[in-house]
Write a protein that holds these residues in place. Structure first.
Motif, short mmCIF file in Angstrom:
data_model
loop_
_atom_site.label_atom_id
_atom_site.label_comp_id
_atom_site.label_asym_id
_atom_site.label_seq_id
_atom_site.Cartn_x
_atom_site.Cartn_y
_atom_site.Cartn_z
N LEU A 1 -67.76 84.03 86.30
CA LEU A 1 -67.44 82.69 85.85
C LEU A 1 -68.66 81.66 85.74
N GLY A 2 -69.63 82.04 86.49
CA GLY A 2 -70.83 81.11 86.54
C GLY A 2 -71.58 81.99 85.38
N GLY A 3 -71.42 83.08 84.92
CA GLY A 3 -71.97 83.65 83.80
C GLY A 3 -71.62 82.72 82.37
N LEU A 4 -70.20 82.69 82.28
CA LEU A 4 -69.54 81.79 81.32
C LEU A 4 -70.12 80.43 81.31
N VAL A 5 -70.18 79.84 82.39
CA VAL A 5 -70.56 78.49 82.43
C VAL A 5 -71.80 78.41 81.89
N SER A 6 -72.83 79.44 82.36
CA SER A 6 -74.16 79.38 81.89
C SER A 6 -74.23 79.48 80.25
N LEU A 7 -73.29 80.27 79.71
CA LEU A 7 -73.25 80.47 78.35
C LEU A 7 -72.91 79.10 77.61
N PHE A 8 -71.87 78.45 78.20
CA PHE A 8 -71.36 77.39 77.57
C PHE A 8 -72.34 76.22 77.74
N ARG A 9 -73.39 76.13 78.83
CA ARG A 9 -74.17 75.09 78.81
C ARG A 9 -75.13 75.28 77.88
N ARG A 10 -75.61 76.54 77.61
CA ARG A 10 -76.85 76.80 76.60
C ARG A 10 -76.29 77.06 75.19
N HIS A 11 -75.04 77.25 74.97
CA HIS A 11 -74.67 77.19 73.40
C HIS A 11 -73.24 76.71 73.15
N GLY A 12 -72.65 76.09 74.19
CA GLY A 12 -71.41 75.35 73.83
C GLY A 12 -71.42 74.14 72.95
N ALA A 13 -72.46 73.51 72.98
CA ALA A 13 -72.58 72.27 71.95
C ALA A 13 -72.55 72.80 70.71
N SER A 14 -73.02 73.74 70.34
CA SER A 14 -73.38 74.42 68.94
C SER A 14 -71.93 74.74 68.31
N GLY A 15 -70.98 74.93 69.20
CA GLY A 15 -69.69 75.38 68.57
C GLY A 15 -69.56 76.83 68.55
N ARG A 16 -70.68 77.63 68.64
CA ARG A 16 -70.54 78.79 68.25
C ARG A 16 -70.33 79.76 69.48
N PHE A 17 -69.88 79.28 70.65
CA PHE A 17 -69.31 80.07 71.77
C PHE A 17 -67.99 79.58 72.02
N ALA A 18 -67.02 80.46 72.23
CA ALA A 18 -65.80 80.26 72.69
C ALA A 18 -65.02 81.13 73.55
#
Length: 166
Positions: free
Chosen positions: A62-79
């Motif tokens: 779960l923390g790994g998914l949060v990390s990816l979201f924090r790094r790339h979520g604003a770009s709209g390229r991670f879902a």
């Protein structure tokens, strides 16, 4: 005990689909995270984490998914794709279903499905740092489990510091 995960990767017209079948745990998290992070480093790519067949996720995953979201979520390229029952089961207790970027449909795979090999981390210190970082991110989100996540992160950080001293 949850069954060990099978991680596969396939291409879609817009990027890459990483599918997790079985349990996403501390064993799979660093590999999924590193692979997704590498793909997302190419600005033209999108990553969808497909969790329709995921039966369980531990706090490190779960923390790994949060990390990816924090790094790339604003770009709209991670879902993340997870049908509603799986979404509730996997994310409801942690309330991450209200934070992480979910899509209702997964992109169609357009190529071969390849396994993503699960390899051990380069060192125990690398793994401890990764687990500590994942738990620190979960602690920062708050919620009922935040003190326990912080305790895990602090204990691992203290162990790493002790191991660094001559």
């Amino acid at each position: 005990m949850a069954q060990r995960a099978k991680i596969t990767v396939s291409r879609s017209p817009s990027g890459v689909i990483i599918q997790v079948s079985g349990a996403g745990t501390i064993s799979e998290s660093p590999v999924v995270h590193a692979f997704a992070d590498q793909v997302l480093g190419d600005r033209g790519q999108r990553v969808t984490i497909h969790l329709a067949s995921c039966t369980y996720m531990d706090s490190t995953f779960l923390g790994g998914l949060v990390s990816l979201f924090r790094r790339h979520g604003a770009s709209g390229r991670f879902a993340i794709f997870a049908p509603e029952p799986e979404r509730r089961s996997l994310f409801g207790v942690s309330r991450l279903d209200t934070i992480l970027p979910f899509v209702d449909d997964t992109p169609a795979a357009g190529g071969d499905i390849q396994p993503l090999e699960i390899a051990p981390p380069a060192s125990t210190d690398d793994m401890a740092r990764y687990v500590a970082d994942c738990h620190r991110l979960l602690a920062e989100l708050g919620g009922a489990e935040a003190p326990e996540f912080a305790r895990v992160a602090d204990a691992l950080a203290a162990d790493l510091e002790r191991n660094r001293r001559p």
